[in-house]
Design a protein around this motif. Structure first.
Motif, short mmCIF file in Angstrom:
data_model
loop_
_atom_site.label_atom_id
_atom_site.label_comp_id
_atom_site.label_asym_id
_atom_site.label_seq_id
_atom_site.Cartn_x
_atom_site.Cartn_y
_atom_site.Cartn_z
N UNK C 98 0.84 -1.20 0.00
CA UNK C 98 0.00 0.00 0.00
C UNK C 98 0.87 1.25 0.00
N UNK C 99 1.83 1.27 0.93
CA UNK C 99 2.67 2.46 1.07
C UNK C 99 3.38 2.77 -0.24
N UNK C 100 4.03 1.72 -0.81
CA UNK C 100 4.78 1.97 -2.03
C UNK C 100 3.85 2.36 -3.18
N UNK C 101 2.73 1.67 -3.28
CA UNK C 101 1.83 1.93 -4.39
C UNK C 101 1.31 3.36 -4.38
N UNK C 102 0.79 3.78 -3.23
CA UNK C 102 0.24 5.12 -3.13
C UNK C 102 1.31 6.16 -3.43
N UNK C 103 2.46 6.00 -2.81
CA UNK C 103 3.53 6.99 -3.02
C UNK C 103 3.97 7.01 -4.47
N UNK C 104 4.03 5.83 -5.08
CA UNK C 104 4.48 5.76 -6.46
C UNK C 104 3.49 6.44 -7.39
N UNK C 105 2.22 6.15 -7.20
CA UNK C 105 1.21 6.78 -8.06
C UNK C 105 1.22 8.29 -7.88
N UNK C 106 1.30 8.72 -6.63
CA UNK C 106 1.36 10.16 -6.38
C UNK C 106 2.57 10.77 -7.06
N UNK C 107 3.72 10.09 -6.95
CA UNK C 107 4.94 10.65 -7.51
C UNK C 107 4.87 10.71 -9.04
#
Lengths: 397, 330, 324
Positions: C98-107
């Motif tokens: 979750x953490x990586x996915x959300x941050x990645x999409x946001x980035x």
């Protein structure tokens, strides 16, 4: 870089081809040179600038007061003919690059008109594209005119694809190889995968030339194409351009501050000062017998073993030729116009050279002299040579 | 001077944007947050007045056209009326903020100033000793420290120093049980004591930035000719270091102040939450927890105002410090 | 704070120029020879692999209550359990997704927005630039985290925060302005370069010039701002979840910390609820930051040059010391 040696050709040992070319260019005068208005035109001008004016607006720091601008080019006209090279000479800041950029449609003129084949050029996307198909621009600095991120293939392919000369990879490659051969970059397939940082200055400039050729233009605007190259390479590149001019009957505008290369390359030379055209005519004529005080200054600054010590003789020649009273008083006036070119934000009125001109008259401050034809296609903008009626007409209005 | 007018104009626009943003967002939310909130509160005692206040806050008033609501809102702001807090009904939001603001300003101010000085000094020293082991060890260490999320560091410090070692207090701004607010030594002492851990947390987090900025600028400046000239004149090393190199190298640090401020404000927010420090961040947190949107927006507005004002202040200072800007270099 | 790092290490030069083959091999060389990049890349890859391989690493369901109450780490539960008896190690490895996915999409979204805004405002200039710059600067001045909190809390009011992409959107909204300004500055200087004028003279359209002439020269800067945005997104996402504004029913690193704080874990000494998540976050952020520093060094040769003047000053001092 400021080559003060006019006889660049003479520095190259054992190169007889040079003098051959010079002779040939002189011999070609009657054939290719068609001065404006005086004799019957053997050809129509392919590209013309008519009374061009360009002001660059400055971001005004004042809240009130008129907007300031750099008046880079003022009332400039010139004409280019197929198969003929015209040199535009002047010091830095004289506006010659701006004229080239205006002709290349990289800036839009503030006033005046550009005509291609006699027709004014349009502003919309299609006419711009059609224009560029015929008029191309070679930049001065080979180190920055090529995109470091792209290789030779990309640069040349873009030109081919944009104008529909190549429809697939095979045609593209064939034509690219042919272009590289034409600019003497052989073996061609060695160069096709190179990147700009892997090439020398001379090679890069040849790529720039190839890119321009790929479009198959009729007019080439060359902005100091050899100024940033090593002296030993300049001749090669100039000869290449000459050859291309002959083969494709191209019209050339050759911008330079180096009189020697103008002499070598162009049949006609125009002199600019502070955004105004001051003199023009057949190259040999302008260089040997400059009339406008600024041209004299410019040419006297280039040491010429031929005329050193014979300055007085040149001035006497003036007296014999023109013989009006004003000129008779010139005597041994060596041009001494010391100083800097003026700021183009608030340029001097009238003839912009008047602050430095040793022969300035009151009328020079107020009015810009009109073109005076001096015979043989040689003309100048100077009240010294104007008909008396013109001078009095100007001073009385 | 024109330059300052232009900048002032910009900051006014930014202010307007913050204010308008506050106005628009609750009205843009899908669904009906007002009703949802009221429904949530039905389990508790809720008065008619509270319901009206909630509706007013969310702008659910079909009788008043939206542009009038906007003007009323702006008018309210100018008079300091930020609405009524629904979690601490009927306290106006403005009052709550007036109480919290000084705590945050103290925290942020202390942390900003201290970390700037300490960080800059360390930066200068490291740059001076370039190539020694300081230079290789310290920057990566600091980078690692600054990559740690603020609040996690706060939690760690709370645990180590507060719970285990019990050196410093870890809760609220002063000793609420024993001391009452006022200008007494007891109170001030208590405040300082309670501020130590939060301030240290903030300093550790932002130190790396200052050190590296200063050090990079020092390295560039030290290679400039005027430093060589000072050396050639025979000035002492310390004199060259501080009066010549550092004086010029510090300019980018000052422009970084505005960015640093933004970061420290965020860090302060989280730090206050962890330490229950009674500042704006804590109020914001409580507002979020209890769905008190008036409070949440009020906090945001005040923070935005403060940051915008501080930025403008820094620009003014920069103008005075940099002769190039003063003399109108565009 | 986005800062560059000057060191005097000898590092390989990365080049985004050259053929695809050159680029790939030079990237590989850069990663292996520069310790900062090597460290950073390995850390990030490590976490990505963990996230992908989560089911293989733990038999537990992160949401299932397995034991009663919060137990300290043991062989059965490597990181201990939460107050509800859930296995923390499972929560960490599943939460990494979750953490990586959300941050990645946001980035990614933020970077795209930065590129579009930054490049267009710089290239088109004039009124377009004035307007876009104003927007960029206003967003830059508004304090990021408070804005994020306000948006996220309003999103949670309407229940929208159940969808983690809403959080990503909120993060995107508040993080794009810094990179946009940086890219705009770079583009402003690039557009004055002659090859841009040359492309125009050849007849290229504006869109093609921006995408094919200018953009390829900014790749290293864009990569660097992407990594920086990623770091910010991780931090902000965790902060939001810590405040309870994320989806508290789905474990991610921030949510783990939220529940830990809610259960006053630290005060009662249950450190294992805090420490693993925090260390993971710190490691991830540090790794990304080191990647950025390493890339700075590679793309800016000046950062690597040892200035002779410095040696001169040092040697004088050491001579003075030695002579005492």
């Amino acid at each position: 870089m400021n080559s003060n040696n006019p006889e660049i050709a003479r520095e190259v040992p054992g190169n007889t081809a040079v003098t051959d070319v010079s002779n040939r260019t002189i011999a070609n005068f009657s054939q290719t040179f068609a001065p404006a208005g005086e004799e019957k035109l053997s050809k129509e001008p392919i590209l013309e600038a008519v009374n061009l004016k360009k002001d660059f607006p400055l971001r005004s720091i004042k809240l009130f007061g008129p907007a300031q601008a750099v008046h880079a080019v003022e009332d400039t006209s010139l004409a280019l003919y197929p198969g003929k090279a015209t040199a535009l000479v002047g010091e830095s800041g004289s506006g010659k690059t701006t004229v080239a950029r205006l002709l290349g449609r990289l800036h839009e003129p503030t006033g005046g008109e550009i005509r291609f084949h006699g027709e004014p050029v349009g502003n919309n996307h299609q006419s711009l594209r059609a224009y560029r198909r015929h008029v191309q621009y070679i930049f001065q600095d080979p180190f920055s005119s090529l995109n470091p991120a792209h290789g030779v293939r990309y640069h040349l392919a873009r030109s081919l694809r944009l104008y529909g000369y190549a429809h697939n990879a095979h045609e593209e490659r064939e034509q690219i190889l042919a272009l590289l051969e034409r600019v003497n970059l052989t073996p061609a397939d060695h160069f096709i995968d190179k990147f700009p940082h892997q090439l020398s200055g001379g090679q890069r400039q040849r790529i720039a030339i190839a890119r321009v050729l790929a479009v198959r233009p009729s007019v080439i605007l060359a902005d100091e194409p050899v100024s940033m190259l090593d002296v030993s390479i300049r001749l090669d590149v100039l000869n290449l351009l000459l050859r291309l001019k002959e083969e494709d009957d191209l019209a050339f505008l050759f911008i330079t501050h180096d009189i020697a290369s103008a002499r070598y390359f162009a049949e006609e030379t125009l002199v600019m000062y502070a955004g105004q055209m001051v003199e023009g005519g057949p190259t040999e004529e302008v260089i040997q017998h400059p009339r406008h005080p600024y041209s004299q200054l410019l040419l006297s600054a280039a040491p010429d073993p031929d005329t050193m010590g014979h300055k007085k003789a040149t001035n006497d020649a003036f007296d014999k030729r023109t013989g009006t009273k004003a000129q008779a008083n010139m005597g041994d006036a060596t041009p001494s116009g010391r100083g800097e070119p003026p700021s183009l934000i608030n340029p001097p009125g009238g003839c912009r050279f008047h602050p430095r001109c040793p022969h300035a008259m009151p009328v020079c401050r107020q009015y810009r002299p009109e073109r005076t034809n001096l015979g043989n296609g040689h003309w100048t903008h100077c009240f010294l040579y104007s008909k008396r009626e013109e001078v009095s007409r100007a001073s009385s209005t | 001077m024109r330059y300052l007018f232009r900048r002032a104009g910009f900051y006014l626009i930014a202010l307007w944007a913050a204010v308008t943003f506050n106005f628009i967002i609750p009205r843009l939310m899908p669904g009906d947050p007002a009703e949802a909130y009221i429904a949530k509160l039905q389990t508790q005692q809720i008065t008619r007045a509270q319901i009206d206040a909630i509706r007013a806050e969310f702008g659910v008033n079909p009788h008043v056209p939206i542009w009038k609501q906007y003007l009323d809102y702006l008018n309210g702001i100018l008079h300091g009326n930020l609405g009524i807090s629904t979690s601490q009904f009927p306290t106006p939001v403005g009052d709550i903020l007036k109480q919290s603001l000084p705590w945050t300003i103290g925290l942020v101010g202390a942390a900003l100033v201290l970390s700037f000085f300490i960080g800059t000094l360390i930066g200068i020293l490291i740059a001076w000793k370039r190539g020694s082991w300081y230079d290789t060890a310290v920057p990566p260490l600091l980078t690692f420290l600054s990559a740690i999320p603020y609040f996690w560091m706060a939690l760690g410090l709370v645990y180590i120093f507060g719970v285990i070692l019990n050196w410093f207090p870890t809760d609220s701004g002063y000793d609420v049980f024993n001391v009452s607010p006022g200008w007494s030594m007891d109170f001030i002492g208590s405040v300082v004591q309670h501020a130590i851990l939060p301030v240290i947390t903030l300093i550790i987090g932002s130190l790396a930035g200052w050190v590296l900025i200063m050090r990079n600028m020092m390295v560039t400046t030290l290679s400039e000719d005027y430093v060589l000239m000072a050396e050639a004149k025979g000035l002492s090393e310390r004199s060259v270091m501080f009066h010549y190199a550092a004086r010029n190298a510090i300019l980018p640090s000052i422009t970084s102040f505005s960015i640093a401020l933004g970061l420290i404000v965020s860090g302060a927010l989280l730090t206050e939450i962890v330490y229950n420090y009674p500042g704006i961040g804590y109020s914001l947190y409580k507002g979020v927890q209890s769905d008190d949107y008036a409070l949440v927006e009020g906090c945001f507005l005040v923070i935005a105002l403060a940051v915008i004002f501080a930025n403008f202040l820094f620009e003014l200072i920069y103008v005075f410090l940099d002769p190039r800007v003063r003399h109108g270099k565009k | 704070m986005q800062v560059t790092n000057i060191t005097n290490q000898k590092t390989a030069s990365i080049t985004f120029l050259g053929s695809k083959k050159d680029r790939v091999s030079s990237i590989f060389r850069a990663i292996t020879s520069n310790p900062k990049i090597a460290f950073g890349v390995s850390v990030v890859t490590f976490f990505v692999l963990i996230a992908i391989a989560a089911p293989l690493l733990t038999p537990y369901d992160p949401n299932a209550s397995i034991v009663k109450g919060s137990l300290p780490p043991s062989w059965a539960h490597i990181f201990g359990t939460t107050g509800l008896g859930q296995d923390i190690f499972a929560q960490i490895v599943y939460g990494a997704r979750v953490t990586l996915m959300v941050a990645f999409v946001a980035a990614i979204g933020s970077t795209i927005l930065q590129v579009v805004m930054g490049l267009s405002s710089a290239y088109y200039g004039g009124m377009v630039d004035e307007v876009l710059s104003l927007i960029i600067n206003v967003f830059l001045v508004l304090p990021g985290l408070p804005l994020t909190i306000v948006l996220a809390s309003l999103a949670s009011a309407s229940g929208a925060n159940k969808n983690e992409f809403v959080i990503a959107l909120v993060l995107l909204f508040t993080s794009w302005s810094y990179g946009a300004r940086v890219l705009r500055a770079q583009t402003l200087s690039l557009k004055e370069r002659e090859f841009v004028a040359a492309a125009r003279a050849t007849g290229e359209s504006s869109l093609l010039i921006i995408s094919s002439e200018i953009l390829p020269n900014e790749v290293s800067l864009i990569a660097s701002t992407f990594v920086g945005t990623f770091v910010y997104a991780v931090g902000a996402e965790v902060a939001l979840e810590f405040l309870g504004l994320g989806d508290t029913s789905r474990p991610s690193w921030g949510v783990i910390l939220y529940w830990a704080q809610n259960n006053a874990a630290l005060i009662v000494g249950k450190w294992w609820q805090f420490v693993p998540a925090g260390i993971c976050i710190a490691l991830l952020c540090a790794g990304l930051t080191f990647i950025n520093f390493g890339m700075d060094e590679l793309s800016n040769p000046r950062l690597r040059v040892e200035r002779p003047l410095r040696r001169h000053l040092i040697s004088r001092k050491s001579k003075a010391v030695a002579s005492r």
